[in-house]
Motif scaffolding. Structure first.
Motif, PDB file in Angstrom:
ATOM      1  N   TRP A 129       0.777  -1.154   0.034  1.00 51.20           N
ATOM      2  CA  TRP A 129      -0.050  -0.077   0.087  1.00 51.20           C
ATOM      3  C   TRP A 129       0.862   1.413  -0.081  1.00 51.20           C
ATOM      4  O   TRP A 129       0.395   2.397  -0.425  1.00 51.20           O
ATOM      5  CB  TRP A 129      -0.789  -0.016   1.245  1.00 51.20           C
ATOM      6  CG  TRP A 129      -0.218  -0.264   2.483  1.00 51.20           C
ATOM      7  CD1 TRP A 129      -0.020  -1.207   3.208  1.00 51.20           C
ATOM      8  CD2 TRP A 129       0.177   0.838   3.353  1.00 51.20           C
ATOM      9  NE1 TRP A 129       0.854  -0.958   4.227  1.00 51.20           N
ATOM     10  CE2 TRP A 129       0.958   0.390   4.527  1.00 51.20           C
ATOM     11  CE3 TRP A 129       0.405   2.167   3.136  1.00 51.20           C
ATOM     12  CZ2 TRP A 129       1.612   0.921   5.522  1.00 51.20           C
ATOM     13  CZ3 TRP A 129       1.412   2.882   4.020  1.00 51.20           C
ATOM     14  CH2 TRP A 129       1.670   2.508   5.290  1.00 51.20           C
ATOM     15  N   ASN A 130       2.053   1.361   0.249  1.00 51.21           N
ATOM     16  CA  ASN A 130       2.978   2.219   0.466  1.00 51.21           C
ATOM     17  C   ASN A 130       3.948   2.299  -0.751  1.00 51.21           C
ATOM     18  O   ASN A 130       4.878   1.345  -0.756  1.00 51.21           O
ATOM     19  CB  ASN A 130       3.889   2.169   1.786  1.00 51.21           C
ATOM     20  CG  ASN A 130       4.453   3.631   1.695  1.00 51.21           C
ATOM     21  OD1 ASN A 130       5.861   3.528   1.625  1.00 51.21           O
ATOM     22  ND2 ASN A 130       4.139   4.613   2.372  1.00 51.21           N
ATOM     23  N   LYS A 131       3.936   3.154  -1.733  1.00 48.67           N
ATOM     24  CA  LYS A 131       4.534   3.190  -2.889  1.00 48.67           C
ATOM     25  C   LYS A 131       6.126   3.343  -2.676  1.00 48.67           C
ATOM     26  O   LYS A 131       7.078   2.819  -3.337  1.00 48.67           O
ATOM     27  CB  LYS A 131       4.187   4.210  -3.598  1.00 48.67           C
ATOM     28  CG  LYS A 131       3.062   4.255  -4.404  1.00 48.67           C
ATOM     29  CD  LYS A 131       2.586   5.300  -5.155  1.00 48.67           C
ATOM     30  CE  LYS A 131       1.086   5.323  -5.714  1.00 48.67           C
ATOM     31  NZ  LYS A 131       0.787   6.442  -6.473  1.00 48.67           N
ATOM     32  N   GLY A 132       6.621   3.814  -1.586  1.00 52.57           N
ATOM     33  CA  GLY A 132       7.813   3.962  -1.500  1.00 52.57           C
ATOM     34  C   GLY A 132       8.637   2.949  -0.642  1.00 52.57           C
ATOM     35  O   GLY A 132       9.637   3.226  -0.080  1.00 52.57           O
ATOM     36  N   PHE A 133       7.968   2.049  -0.102  1.00 47.28           N
ATOM     37  CA  PHE A 133       8.280   1.042   0.830  1.00 47.28           C
ATOM     38  C   PHE A 133       9.654   0.253   0.535  1.00 47.28           C
ATOM     39  O   PHE A 133       9.825  -0.053  -0.704  1.00 47.28           O
ATOM     40  CB  PHE A 133       7.227  -0.166   1.251  1.00 47.28           C
ATOM     41  CG  PHE A 133       7.873  -1.025   2.310  1.00 47.28           C
ATOM     42  CD1 PHE A 133       7.621  -0.726   3.457  1.00 47.28           C
ATOM     43  CD2 PHE A 133       8.248  -2.225   1.553  1.00 47.28           C
ATOM     44  CE1 PHE A 133       8.396  -1.839   4.469  1.00 47.28           C
ATOM     45  CE2 PHE A 133       8.725  -3.096   2.633  1.00 47.28           C
ATOM     46  CZ  PHE A 133       8.836  -3.010   4.037  1.00 47.28           C
ATOM     47  N   ARG A 134      10.433   0.222   1.545  1.00 46.90           N
ATOM     48  CA  ARG A 134      11.660  -0.626   1.158  1.00 46.90           C
ATOM     49  C   ARG A 134      12.276  -1.209   2.576  1.00 46.90           C
ATOM     50  O   ARG A 134      12.071  -0.435   3.798  1.00 46.90           O
ATOM     51  CB  ARG A 134      12.854   0.380   0.808  1.00 46.90           C
ATOM     52  CG  ARG A 134      14.275  -0.580   0.796  1.00 46.90           C
ATOM     53  CD  ARG A 134      15.312   0.238  -0.060  1.00 46.90           C
ATOM     54  NE  ARG A 134      14.926   0.334  -1.422  1.00 46.90           N
ATOM     55  CZ  ARG A 134      15.263   1.388  -2.142  1.00 46.90           C
ATOM     56  NH1 ARG A 134      16.020   2.420  -1.633  1.00 46.90           N
ATOM     57  NH2 ARG A 134      14.973   1.585  -3.647  1.00 46.90           N
ATOM     58  N   GLU A 135      12.469  -2.701   2.693  1.00 48.25           N
ATOM     59  CA  GLU A 135      13.206  -3.199   3.589  1.00 48.25           C
ATOM     60  C   GLU A 135      14.544  -2.915   3.606  1.00 48.25           C
ATOM     61  O   GLU A 135      15.189  -3.274   2.669  1.00 48.25           O
ATOM     62  CB  GLU A 135      12.513  -4.683   3.854  1.00 48.25           C
ATOM     63  CG  GLU A 135      13.549  -5.594   4.475  1.00 48.25           C
ATOM     64  CD  GLU A 135      13.872  -5.199   6.071  1.00 48.25           C
ATOM     65  OE1 GLU A 135      14.854  -5.805   6.457  1.00 48.25           O
ATOM     66  OE2 GLU A 135      13.044  -4.547   6.613  1.00 48.25           O
ATOM     67  N   TYR A 136      15.251  -2.356   4.480  1.00 44.83           N
ATOM     68  CA  TYR A 136      16.688  -2.373   4.560  1.00 44.83           C
ATOM     69  C   TYR A 136      17.070  -3.467   5.609  1.00 44.83           C
ATOM     70  O   TYR A 136      17.199  -3.347   6.835  1.00 44.83           O
ATOM     71  CB  TYR A 136      17.121  -1.036   5.157  1.00 44.83           C
ATOM     72  CG  TYR A 136      17.141   0.019   4.216  1.00 44.83           C
ATOM     73  CD1 TYR A 136      18.052   0.617   3.381  1.00 44.83           C
ATOM     74  CD2 TYR A 136      15.733   0.809   4.087  1.00 44.83           C
ATOM     75  CE1 TYR A 136      17.904   1.553   2.617  1.00 44.83           C
ATOM     76  CE2 TYR A 136      15.632   1.936   3.264  1.00 44.83           C
ATOM     77  CZ  TYR A 136      16.736   2.165   2.272  1.00 44.83           C
ATOM     78  OH  TYR A 136      16.554   3.286   1.458  1.00 44.83           O
ATOM     79  N   PHE A 137      17.515  -4.561   5.035  1.00 45.58           N
ATOM     80  CA  PHE A 137      17.752  -5.728   5.870  1.00 45.58           C
ATOM     81  C   PHE A 137      19.184  -5.466   6.708  1.00 45.58           C
ATOM     82  O   PHE A 137      20.103  -5.036   6.235  1.00 45.58           O
ATOM     83  CB  PHE A 137      18.314  -6.922   4.816  1.00 45.58           C
ATOM     84  CG  PHE A 137      18.652  -8.159   5.907  1.00 45.58           C
ATOM     85  CD1 PHE A 137      18.113  -8.842   6.592  1.00 45.58           C
ATOM     86  CD2 PHE A 137      20.150  -8.624   5.781  1.00 45.58           C
ATOM     87  CE1 PHE A 137      18.479  -9.896   7.274  1.00 45.58           C
ATOM     88  CE2 PHE A 137      20.578  -9.604   6.496  1.00 45.58           C
ATOM     89  CZ  PHE A 137      19.776 -10.276   7.443  1.00 45.58           C
ATOM     90  N   ALA A 138      18.952  -5.722   8.087  1.00 44.75           N
ATOM     91  CA  ALA A 138      19.952  -5.425   9.164  1.00 44.75           C
ATOM     92  C   ALA A 138      21.060  -6.289   8.868  1.00 44.75           C
ATOM     93  O   ALA A 138      21.116  -7.594   9.401  1.00 44.75           O
ATOM     94  CB  ALA A 138      19.414  -5.677  10.516  1.00 44.75           C
ATOM     95  N   VAL A 139      22.377  -5.960   8.124  1.00 46.58           N
ATOM     96  CA  VAL A 139      23.503  -6.578   7.966  1.00 46.58           C
ATOM     97  C   VAL A 139      23.781  -7.270   9.188  1.00 46.58           C
ATOM     98  O   VAL A 139      24.249  -8.699   9.030  1.00 46.58           O
ATOM     99  CB  VAL A 139      24.162  -5.866   6.951  1.00 46.58           C
ATOM    100  CG1 VAL A 139      25.566  -6.495   6.990  1.00 46.58           C
ATOM    101  CG2 VAL A 139      23.763  -5.235   5.732  1.00 46.58           C
ATOM    102  N   LYS A 140      23.838  -6.704  10.201  1.00 46.81           N
ATOM    103  CA  LYS A 140      24.646  -7.367  11.372  1.00 46.81           C
ATOM    104  C   LYS A 140      23.863  -8.568  11.761  1.00 46.81           C
ATOM    105  O   LYS A 140      24.690  -9.280  12.563  1.00 46.81           O
ATOM    106  CB  LYS A 140      24.546  -6.296  12.458  1.00 46.81           C
ATOM    107  CG  LYS A 140      23.070  -5.998  12.862  1.00 46.81           C
ATOM    108  CD  LYS A 140      22.744  -4.984  14.086  1.00 46.81           C
ATOM    109  CE  LYS A 140      23.020  -3.698  13.632  1.00 46.81           C
ATOM    110  NZ  LYS A 140      21.965  -3.061  12.778  1.00 46.81           N
ATOM    111  N   ALA A 141      22.523  -8.842  11.622  1.00 44.72           N
ATOM    112  CA  ALA A 141      21.915  -9.980  11.765  1.00 44.72           C
ATOM    113  C   ALA A 141      22.540 -11.215  11.192  1.00 44.72           C
ATOM    114  O   ALA A 141      22.844 -12.173  11.885  1.00 44.72           O
ATOM    115  CB  ALA A 141      20.678  -9.843  11.373  1.00 44.72           C
TER     116      ALA A 141
END
Length: 424
Positions: free
Chosen positions: A44-56
């Motif tokens: 529903w949010n056009k600009g959505f992005r998941e920034y995966f937490a690299v530390k994990a």
């Protein structure tokens, strides 16, 4: 209720023929399915992005899989920036969030075109002095203070946390950044870790969206995104109900429409930085029982230890254990499941009810796909294990080799003793 492993005893043995235990194994099919669901939940949010937490889970094979679904990288160090860049993840697909930040890391993040997320008001002057300019797009980390009781105690007290700025400091930071040339702004916050509830993101969104409205009115700035960061957790215990990312996404959507639409701010992008939720359930530590001891308690010693999985020793964290091949047997024995470190806290489980364990049995430690291998260390000279990726077709490949004594002694290669220790 029992948790179900994503590999069988037969598959565990097949992997062990090539890559001896202990080893980490990741479920590619599960990772892909979950990433797809995250993007559907926030479609529903056009600009959505998941920034995966690299530390994990800082592994290039994992980062490249996630990047296929549009994920960027949440980085907090030079090494993580370098890894993201090497994987072809650059520019605004990198969010650089750190604290007590060395200036050379600001420079490198800027060179990559990353979005820099400032942790403290004093960082504004440091950034300007270091770069000689203010990036056009910038973010600041907010800390509302007080207590936010939604997690398992890892971090649920913002007022006692070292991260972020007060609203007064955020206001001054944005004012200075705007004067320095910033044109687009983001707001970031991380208030609780490992929440097992669908209410955390919506509650955090309420706080951040309201803050965004106040800052926009006060400073007349262009707020481009709200970064809800991480905190969406994993149901480590079998009696917990896993988070529903679709309910979470819809909960944020409702708050978004209620707060932003009346203000004409419904073009703001939503970002997330989930590591645990993205990878936790899709990784397991596989180890074998190599020793049995009976004193005042019954102990099962494994060929893995806290060097492979630190969370139980560090946090007292619960990780479910399945004895592969004995899933249907009754849990009629009580064990402490231990490793070989010279630390009494080196235990994966204490007083855990399990089936009778025989030497050579394979133990599957659940939900270690995030903050598992990445938190490993080399105390006692116990070395970190290999990482294996189980592909969708049932085949598998090594995505990180196990450490050797050469790795352990490599930083002594300048001296005679070190040279003797290194095996050619």
């Amino acid at each position: 209720m029992k948790k179900k492993p994503f590999i069988t005893l037969e598959k565990a043995k097949e992997i062990a023929e090539q890559y001896p235990t202990p080893y980490y194994v990741y479920d590619e099919a599960g990772i892909r399915r979950n990433a797809e669901n995250v993007y559907k939940a926030f479609a529903w949010n056009k600009g959505f992005r998941e920034y995966f937490a690299v530390k994990a889970t800082p592994n290039p094979f994992i980062l490249q899989i996630l990047s296929e679904y549009g994920c960027g990288c949440d980085c907090s160090s030079m090494a993580e920036l370098m890894l993201s860049d090497a994987c072809g993840i650059k520019g605004h697909k990198i969010m650089f969030s750190s604290n007590d930040t060395p200036v050379e890391e600001y420079r490198y993040a800027d060179q990559l075109g990353a979005i820099i997320n400032l942790d403290d008001l004093s960082d504004v002057k440091i950034l300007k002095a270091t770069l000689g300019h203010v990036p056009e797009t910038i973010c600041c980390r907010y800390n509302p203070g007080g207590v936010f009781k939604m997690s398992n105690g890892i971090m649920d007290n913002p007022g006692d946390a070292k991260y972020g700025m007060s609203e007064e400091q955020m206001t001054e930071a944005f004012r200075e950044l705007k004067a320095g040339g910033a044109k687009h702004f983001g707001i970031h916050a991380f208030l609780a870790s490992n929440t097992v509830t669908n209410d955390y993101y919506p509650q955090l969104a309420e706080e951040l969206f309201s803050l965004a409205v106040r800052l926009k009115k006060k400073l007349d700035i262009d707020i481009r995104f709200i970064n809800l960061s991480g905190g969406v957790g994993v149901a480590y215990k079998p009696d917990q109900t896993p988070n529903d990312i679709f309910k979470i996404g819809e909960g944020v959507h409702q708050v978004y429409d209620r707060i932003f639409k009346p203000e004409g701010m419904d073009d703001i992008a939503i970002y997330t930085e989930m590591g645990r939720f993205m990878l936790g359930p899709y990784g397991a530590l596989v180890t074998r029982a190599v020793h049995e001891k009976k004193t005042y308690k019954d102990y099962i010693g494994c060929d893995a230890c806290a060097s492979n999985l630190m969370r139980p020793m560090m946090y007292g964290a619960y990780h479910h254990i399945t004895v592969l091949g004995k899933e249907d047997l009754p849990d009629d024995h009580v064990y402490d499941v231990t490793g070989a470190l010279c630390e009494n806290s080196d235990k994966f489980a204490i007083d855990r009810k399990l089936p009778k364990i025989d030497l050579g049995d394979y133990l599957y430690i659940h939900d270690t796909g995030a903050h598992g291998h990445s938190m490993g260390y080399q105390y006692n000279g116990r070395l970190r294990s290999a990482e294996i990726l189980l592909h969708e077709d049932g085949t598998f490949s090594m995505i990180r080799r196990a450490e050797t004594t050469n790795d352990y002694f490599a930083t002594l290669d300048f001296c005679d003793v070190g040279k003797k220790l290194l095996r050619k």
